[in-house]
Motif scaffolding. Structure first.
Motif, PDB file in Angstrom:
ATOM      1  N   PHE A 167     -23.240   3.101 -35.933  1.00 59.33           N
ATOM      2  CA  PHE A 167     -23.584   1.863 -35.001  1.00 59.33           C
ATOM      3  C   PHE A 167     -25.323   2.041 -35.413  1.00 59.33           C
ATOM      4  CE2 PHE A 167     -20.699   2.142 -31.815  1.00 59.33           C
ATOM      5  CZ  PHE A 167     -20.077   1.138 -32.034  1.00 59.33           C
ATOM      6  N   LYS A 168     -25.662   2.873 -36.443  1.00 62.10           N
ATOM      7  CA  LYS A 168     -26.586   3.380 -36.962  1.00 62.10           C
ATOM      8  C   LYS A 168     -27.461   2.908 -36.362  1.00 62.10           C
ATOM      9  CE  LYS A 168     -24.866   2.290 -41.607  1.00 62.10           C
ATOM     10  NZ  LYS A 168     -23.115   2.473 -40.919  1.00 62.10           N
ATOM     11  N   ARG A 169     -27.651   3.286 -34.886  1.00 61.79           N
ATOM     12  CA  ARG A 169     -28.527   3.081 -34.082  1.00 61.79           C
ATOM     13  C   ARG A 169     -28.368   4.191 -32.658  1.00 61.79           C
ATOM     14  NH1 ARG A 169     -30.111  -0.305 -37.212  1.00 61.79           N
ATOM     15  NH2 ARG A 169     -30.182  -2.755 -36.508  1.00 61.79           N
ATOM     16  N   GLY A 170     -29.379   4.509 -32.203  1.00 55.96           N
ATOM     17  CA  GLY A 170     -29.871   5.450 -31.157  1.00 55.96           C
ATOM     18  C   GLY A 170     -28.378   5.709 -30.626  1.00 55.96           C
ATOM     19  N   ASP A 171     -28.178   6.296 -29.812  1.00 60.03           N
ATOM     20  CA  ASP A 171     -27.187   6.317 -28.843  1.00 60.03           C
ATOM     21  C   ASP A 171     -27.664   6.457 -27.234  1.00 60.03           C
ATOM     22  OD1 ASP A 171     -25.490   6.822 -27.005  1.00 60.03           O
ATOM     23  OD2 ASP A 171     -24.662   9.190 -27.656  1.00 60.03           O
ATOM     24  N   PRO A 172     -27.390   4.701 -26.305  1.00 61.99           N
ATOM     25  CA  PRO A 172     -27.696   4.794 -25.820  1.00 61.99           C
ATOM     26  C   PRO A 172     -27.128   5.616 -24.238  1.00 61.99           C
ATOM     27  CG  PRO A 172     -26.038   3.236 -26.076  1.00 61.99           C
ATOM     28  CD  PRO A 172     -26.424   3.962 -27.078  1.00 61.99           C
ATOM     29  N   PHE A 173     -26.327   6.245 -24.695  1.00 64.53           N
ATOM     30  CA  PHE A 173     -25.322   7.144 -23.574  1.00 64.53           C
ATOM     31  C   PHE A 173     -26.511   8.593 -23.289  1.00 64.53           C
ATOM     32  CE2 PHE A 173     -21.937   4.841 -25.290  1.00 64.53           C
ATOM     33  CZ  PHE A 173     -21.824   3.747 -23.810  1.00 64.53           C
ATOM     34  N   THR A 174     -27.256   8.979 -24.590  1.00 66.78           N
ATOM     35  CA  THR A 174     -27.675   9.962 -24.533  1.00 66.78           C
ATOM     36  C   THR A 174     -28.795   9.877 -23.426  1.00 66.78           C
ATOM     37  OG1 THR A 174     -27.125  10.382 -26.443  1.00 66.78           O
ATOM     38  CG2 THR A 174     -28.923  11.253 -25.804  1.00 66.78           C
ATOM     39  N   TYR A 175     -30.173   9.027 -23.932  1.00 73.79           N
ATOM     40  CA  TYR A 175     -30.610   8.573 -23.082  1.00 73.79           C
ATOM     41  C   TYR A 175     -30.350   8.371 -21.647  1.00 73.79           C
ATOM     42  CZ  TYR A 175     -32.926   8.249 -27.621  1.00 73.79           C
ATOM     43  OH  TYR A 175     -33.400   8.554 -28.808  1.00 73.79           O
ATOM     44  N   ALA A 176     -29.477   7.686 -20.813  1.00 75.13           N
ATOM     45  CA  ALA A 176     -29.095   7.324 -20.109  1.00 75.13           C
ATOM     46  C   ALA A 176     -28.284   8.544 -19.060  1.00 75.13           C
ATOM     47  CB  ALA A 176     -27.237   6.642 -19.619  1.00 75.13           C
ATOM     48  N   LEU A 177     -28.095  10.319 -19.786  1.00 70.23           N
ATOM     49  CA  LEU A 177     -27.446  11.521 -19.264  1.00 70.23           C
ATOM     50  C   LEU A 177     -29.152  11.791 -19.232  1.00 70.23           C
ATOM     51  CD1 LEU A 177     -25.694  13.680 -19.174  1.00 70.23           C
ATOM     52  CD2 LEU A 177     -25.641  14.049 -21.305  1.00 70.23           C
ATOM     53  N   ASP A 178     -29.528  11.954 -20.196  1.00 73.65           N
ATOM     54  CA  ASP A 178     -30.715  12.280 -19.969  1.00 73.65           C
ATOM     55  C   ASP A 178     -31.493  11.243 -18.640  1.00 73.65           C
ATOM     56  OD1 ASP A 178     -33.294  14.374 -20.413  1.00 73.65           O
ATOM     57  OD2 ASP A 178     -34.483  11.843 -21.169  1.00 73.65           O
ATOM     58  N   ALA A 179     -31.458  10.749 -18.076  1.00 74.39           N
ATOM     59  CA  ALA A 179     -32.404  10.058 -17.305  1.00 74.39           C
ATOM     60  C   ALA A 179     -31.683  10.141 -16.009  1.00 74.39           C
ATOM     61  CB  ALA A 179     -31.466   8.218 -17.498  1.00 74.39           C
ATOM     62  N   LEU A 180     -30.301  10.849 -15.973  1.00 69.10           N
ATOM     63  CA  LEU A 180     -29.768  11.506 -15.142  1.00 69.10           C
ATOM     64  C   LEU A 180     -29.670  12.435 -14.217  1.00 69.10           C
ATOM     65  CD1 LEU A 180     -26.102   9.490 -15.737  1.00 69.10           C
ATOM     66  CD2 LEU A 180     -27.583   8.707 -13.832  1.00 69.10           C
ATOM     67  N   SER A 181     -30.487  13.232 -15.254  1.00 67.10           N
ATOM     68  CA  SER A 181     -30.268  14.727 -15.702  1.00 67.10           C
ATOM     69  C   SER A 181     -31.824  14.373 -15.131  1.00 67.10           C
ATOM     70  CB  SER A 181     -29.976  15.278 -16.803  1.00 67.10           C
ATOM     71  OG  SER A 181     -29.347  15.588 -17.426  1.00 67.10           O
ATOM     72  N   TYR A 182     -32.629  13.863 -15.265  1.00 68.34           N
ATOM     73  CA  TYR A 182     -34.211  13.959 -14.360  1.00 68.34           C
ATOM     74  C   TYR A 182     -33.676  13.697 -13.071  1.00 68.34           C
ATOM     75  CZ  TYR A 182     -37.292  15.215 -17.748  1.00 68.34           C
ATOM     76  OH  TYR A 182     -38.352  15.946 -19.078  1.00 68.34           O
ATOM     77  N   LEU A 183     -32.582  13.232 -12.394  1.00 68.56           N
ATOM     78  CA  LEU A 183     -33.055  12.234 -10.955  1.00 68.56           C
ATOM     79  C   LEU A 183     -31.991  13.535 -10.232  1.00 68.56           C
ATOM     80  CD1 LEU A 183     -32.376   8.858 -11.642  1.00 68.56           C
ATOM     81  CD2 LEU A 183     -34.366   9.334 -10.382  1.00 68.56           C
ATOM     82  N   PHE A 184     -30.608  14.122 -11.065  1.00 66.50           N
ATOM     83  CA  PHE A 184     -29.444  14.849 -10.334  1.00 66.50           C
ATOM     84  C   PHE A 184     -29.946  15.897 -10.679  1.00 66.50           C
ATOM     85  CE2 PHE A 184     -27.595  10.028 -10.459  1.00 66.50           C
ATOM     86  CZ  PHE A 184     -28.966   9.607  -9.310  1.00 66.50           C
ATOM     87  N   ALA A 185     -30.863  16.456 -11.673  1.00 69.04           N
ATOM     88  CA  ALA A 185     -29.847  17.862 -12.075  1.00 69.04           C
ATOM     89  C   ALA A 185     -30.918  19.091 -11.539  1.00 69.04           C
ATOM     90  CB  ALA A 185     -29.947  18.347 -13.954  1.00 69.04           C
ATOM     91  N   GLY A 186     -32.129  18.489 -11.414  1.00 69.11           N
ATOM     92  CA  GLY A 186     -33.212  19.434 -10.762  1.00 69.11           C
ATOM     93  C   GLY A 186     -34.626  19.623 -11.969  1.00 69.11           C
ATOM     94  N   VAL A 187     -34.304  18.644 -12.133  1.00 71.78           N
ATOM     95  CA  VAL A 187     -35.709  19.141 -13.472  1.00 71.78           C
ATOM     96  C   VAL A 187     -36.930  19.709 -13.200  1.00 71.78           C
ATOM     97  CG1 VAL A 187     -36.733  18.071 -15.821  1.00 71.78           C
ATOM     98  CG2 VAL A 187     -34.133  18.329 -15.180  1.00 71.78           C
ATOM     99  N   LEU A 188     -37.877  18.397 -11.699  1.00 67.53           N
ATOM    100  CA  LEU A 188     -38.600  18.884 -11.149  1.00 67.53           C
ATOM    101  C   LEU A 188     -38.429  18.976  -9.518  1.00 67.53           C
ATOM    102  CD1 LEU A 188     -40.755  15.936 -13.032  1.00 67.53           C
ATOM    103  CD2 LEU A 188     -40.834  18.245 -14.268  1.00 67.53           C
ATOM    104  N   TYR A 189     -37.944  18.994  -9.465  1.00 67.52           N
ATOM    105  CA  TYR A 189     -37.972  19.346  -7.962  1.00 67.52           C
ATOM    106  C   TYR A 189     -36.269  19.616  -7.490  1.00 67.52           C
ATOM    107  CZ  TYR A 189     -35.479  14.769  -8.573  1.00 67.52           C
ATOM    108  OH  TYR A 189     -34.947  13.728  -9.010  1.00 67.52           O
ATOM    109  N   PRO A 190     -35.707  20.680  -6.731  1.00 68.20           N
ATOM    110  CA  PRO A 190     -34.725  21.334  -6.121  1.00 68.20           C
ATOM    111  C   PRO A 190     -34.007  20.676  -5.733  1.00 68.20           C
ATOM    112  CG  PRO A 190     -36.295  22.596  -5.065  1.00 68.20           C
ATOM    113  CD  PRO A 190     -37.293  20.928  -5.934  1.00 68.20           C
ATOM    114  N   THR A 191     -32.797  20.650  -6.245  1.00 66.08           N
ATOM    115  CA  THR A 191     -30.988  20.030  -5.654  1.00 66.08           C
ATOM    116  C   THR A 191     -30.887  19.589  -4.469  1.00 66.08           C
ATOM    117  OG1 THR A 191     -29.697  21.547  -6.407  1.00 66.08           O
ATOM    118  CG2 THR A 191     -30.087  20.101  -8.198  1.00 66.08           C
ATOM    119  N   ASP A 192     -31.599  20.714  -3.660  1.00 64.13           N
ATOM    120  CA  ASP A 192     -31.581  21.322  -1.865  1.00 64.13           C
ATOM    121  C   ASP A 192     -32.411  19.886  -1.243  1.00 64.13           C
ATOM    122  OD1 ASP A 192     -31.760  23.861  -3.992  1.00 64.13           O
ATOM    123  OD2 ASP A 192     -31.213  24.254  -1.958  1.00 64.13           O
TER     124      ASP A 192
END
Length: 265
Positions: A167-192
């Motif tokens: 597609f010669k464009r950035g992959d939108p799924f990569t940015y979605a996965l990055d956002a989900l990781s910040y929300l649910f993977a515990g980057v800045l707060y524990p998943t607890d």
């Protein structure tokens, strides 16, 4: 190995041709560390972080930020290298080499991977040396977890490169996965602190397991025996994602060759 060194040398020469880049990278890292240092002082002691990892919030956030920066760079580095080669016209001759598509794209992304690893280690080192982050590192556990995490996210990066190739464009799924990781993977707060349903969703993300393993080995000094389940999960992600990435790149190359769009940027 000779090909790998040739690609690394080429990209290093490009980087050093713009010396301001190194200054911007270091100043950006220092800015981020300073910001989170004072944020941690504002937040104060976190009972959840202290109880789970036995450390302060700044040290917890430092590992999360370094890991997130690494994983994001791995996810986007291969696609970025493909897009740059499309723009400068070097992609077609590179893919004309007697190598598989996944081999060529992996070599093209060698510098982004190496650079991302160096930046992550640099953030951790600066955080410990300049800002007093309390790391209790188990070297073997940390390095093995780091390598497995890098392998997992390199496969995701190759999948992103397949998208860019077509597609010669950035992959939108990569940015979605990055956002989900910040929300649910515990980057800045524990998943607890997440509700049970969101914690379950977070376990489906490879970033959750990478962060868990790196924090355990960097903050608690966890040894290999404690991290075997985490390593097994990351290895399973690798076993699934690498064949998928290789197949996607081969299919993407066939598509652009049949459509005649490979030389076009």
């Amino acid at each position: 190995m000779r090909l790998l060194l040739a690609f690394l040398r080429r990209d290093l020469q490009i980087l050093t041709a713009y010396r301001l880049n190194a200054l911007l990278l270091v100043s950006g890292g220092l800015f981020t560390l300073t910001l989170f240092y004072f944020l941690a002082r504002t937040v104060g002691e976190s009972p959840v972080v202290r109880g789970r990892y036995g450390t302060d919030y700044f040290s917890f956030a430092l590992v999360g930020l370094a890991t997130a920066a690494l994983l994001r760079a791995l996810q986007t580095g291969f696609g970025g290298a493909v897009r740059a080669a499309q723009n400068d016209g070097s992609l077609e001759p590179l893919l004309g080499a007697p190598l598989s598509t996944v081999h060529v794209v992996t070599l093209m992304g060698a510098w982004p991977v190496a650079n991302a690893l160096l930046r992550a280690v640099g953030l951790l080192s600066l955080g410990a040396l300049l800002f007093g982050a309390r790391l209790n590192l188990h070297p073997v556990s940390f390095v093995l977890t780091l390598l497995l995490s890098a392998l997992t996210f390199s496969a995701l990066g190759l999948l992103s490169a397949a998208f860019v190739l077509v597609f010669k464009r950035g992959d939108p799924f990569t940015y979605a996965l990055d956002a989900l990781s910040y929300l649910f993977a515990g980057v800045l707060y524990p998943t607890d602190v997440l509700p049970p349903l969101l914690r379950t969703m977070g376990r489906l993300l490879p970033a959750t397991h990478a962060l868990h393993g790196l924090r355990e080995s960097a903050l608690r000094g966890a040894g290999p025996r404690e991290l075997l389940p985490t390593w097994a999960t990351l290895a399973l992600f690798c076993l699934v994602l690498w064949p998928l990435a290789a197949g996607a790149l081969s299919a993407a190359r066939r598509h652009v060759e049949q459509a005649g769009t490979l030389p076009h940027s």
